[in-house]
Design a protein around this motif. Structure first.
Motif, PDB file in Angstrom:
ATOM      1  N   SER A   1      12.145  30.302 -69.370  1.00  0.00           N
ATOM      2  CA  SER A   1      13.399  31.379 -69.543  1.00  0.00           C
ATOM      3  C   SER A   1      14.520  30.783 -68.600  1.00  0.00           C
ATOM      4  O   SER A   1      14.194  30.029 -67.542  1.00  0.00           O
TER       5      SER A   1
ATOM      6  N   ALA B   1       7.690  30.599 -68.642  1.00  0.00           N
ATOM      7  CA  ALA B   1       7.898  30.953 -69.990  1.00  0.00           C
ATOM      8  C   ALA B   1       9.294  30.444 -70.740  1.00  0.00           C
ATOM      9  O   ALA B   1      10.006  30.878 -71.491  1.00  0.00           O
TER      10      ALA B   1
ATOM     11  N   THR C   1       6.064  37.699 -69.071  1.00  0.00           N
ATOM     12  CA  THR C   1       6.820  37.637 -67.807  1.00  0.00           C
ATOM     13  C   THR C   1       6.911  38.920 -66.964  1.00  0.00           C
ATOM     14  O   THR C   1       6.667  39.001 -65.690  1.00  0.00           O
TER      15      THR C   1
ATOM     16  N   ILE D   1       8.490  32.790 -61.767  1.00  0.00           N
ATOM     17  CA  ILE D   1       7.644  33.496 -62.607  1.00  0.00           C
ATOM     18  C   ILE D   1       8.334  32.965 -64.207  1.00  0.00           C
ATOM     19  O   ILE D   1       7.350  33.013 -65.166  1.00  0.00           O
ATOM     20  N   ALA D   2       9.599  33.441 -64.279  1.00  0.00           N
ATOM     21  CA  ALA D   2      10.159  33.242 -65.557  1.00  0.00           C
ATOM     22  C   ALA D   2      10.304  31.916 -66.135  1.00  0.00           C
ATOM     23  O   ALA D   2      10.055  31.525 -67.148  1.00  0.00           O
TER      24      ALA D   2
ATOM     25  N   PHE E   1      14.616  34.434 -73.170  1.00  0.00           N
ATOM     26  CA  PHE E   1      13.306  33.968 -73.616  1.00  0.00           C
ATOM     27  C   PHE E   1      13.215  33.531 -75.294  1.00  0.00           C
ATOM     28  O   PHE E   1      14.043  33.767 -75.829  1.00  0.00           O
TER      29      PHE E   1
END
Length: 334
Positions: free
Chosen positions: A280, A278, A213, A274-275, A204
């Protein structure tokens, strides 16, 4: 004038009488008899220490005593695969219990990072990186046998899955660190060994992005088995402690997913989505590598200590993520 202290009742048995009664030869005694002998000895010890005003604690900071049960109270007394429960003595270690469970398809899930004894783990309400799914010792301990300060032996808890009868004394003793009594027997909850275990690492740009996250993943109901956060300073320590591992020195999440073949694939795909929001990058690893990674991340603690601008003893180990607030995670960096 204040009332005088009530008179202390006379003892029906002197210390010397009790000491002679407990000084029995263990030769020829059954395992159960030896267990009763040790519990009785703990009762005498608890009375003596309480009389002198000394606490019995797992982490005493002042005058006190630490009891080591790992040599003579280290037996797994029973395992019930049907109810997924085990009865153990306080000196049984986490790895010892899991070795006993290997043929049953069950496992003990609380992993504090060391091969700790279950009695000590209950006394300190231990947890670990997989607490996000399986809970801590608070949820794992179902019943206890405890020796109180006056030598009385009591049993707390029940094997019933639901009960509203009486005080919840088990939760009172779990985490009391020996200040309320000495744990001499535990009944603990077990879990089935998952069909598949998959591990992953996620990088991240910031710690805040990693925390957000995790919060979103938990709110989405993803049943992740392990979550561990290392910031960029901890990753520098990881590189120092493990030169054979090449990780970018940015915040990381170490993850583990448990379940069926299909279930794990779905969990990984959902977390990746989901990540991705961000920024990621999620990398899937082998399960065996995951275990080594968790061990190495804990070993990083000693390597990173000289790099941290705080007094020795105030540095926290890698944060164990569940429902996390931002300020406690970011405050140490400031």
């Amino acid at each position: 004038e204040p009332d005088a202290d009530p008179p202390v009742p006379e003892r029906t048995e002197t210390d010397s009488d009790l000491r002679r009664r407990l000084q029995l030869s263990l030769e020829g005694l059954s395992v159960a008899a030896i267990g009763y002998y040790v519990v009785g000895l703990f009762g005498y010890l608890a009375k003596a220490l309480d009389h002198e005003g000394f606490p019995i604690s797992a982490t005493t900071l002042t005058a006190g005593f630490v009891l080591d049960c790992s040599r003579h109270m280290n037996r797994v007394l029973s395992i019930d695969p049907a109810t997924r429960e085990a009865v153990v003595q306080p000196g049984v270690t986490r790895s010892q219990l899991n070795d006993e469970l290997r043929a049953s398809g069950l496992m003990f899930t609380v992993d504090p990072g060391a091969d700790a004894t279950l009695g000590g783990m209950a006394a300190t309400r231990a947890s670990g990186t997989n607490a996000v799914r399986y809970g801590t010792m608070r949820e794992t301990v179902l019943a206890l046998e405890v020796v109180l300060a006056d030598g009385t032996v009591i049993e707390t808890g029940t094997r019933a899955k639901k009960s509203s009868a009486g005080y919840d004394l088990t939760r009172l003793f779990v985490g009391s660190e020996g200040t309320l009594g000495i744990i001499t027997k535990l009944t603990v909850r077990l879990h089935g060994v998952p069909e598949r275990i998959s591990a992953a690492t996620a990088t991240f740009p910031t710690v805040a992005a990693a925390v957000d996250t995790v919060i979103l993943a938990i709110q989405s109901g993803l049943p992740m088995a392990r979550i561990e956060l290392l910031d960029e300073v901890m990753m520098q320590g990881m590189t120092l402690a493990n030169p054979d591992m090449s990780f970018p020195e940015v915040p990381h999440l170490f993850l583990e997913f448990h379940g069926t073949e299909t279930g794990v694939e779905e969990q990984v795909a959902a977390f990746r989505e989901i990540a991705r929001a961000a920024r990621s990058w999620l990398s899937i690893a082998k399960a065996s590598w995951s275990s080594r990674l968790m061990v190495r991340s804990r070993a990083t603690f000693s390597a990173v200590t000289p790099m941290w601008p705080v007094p020795k003893g105030q540095l926290s180990a890698p944060s164990i993520m569940s429902s996390v607030l931002m300020s406690p995670i970011l405050a140490p960096q400031r």
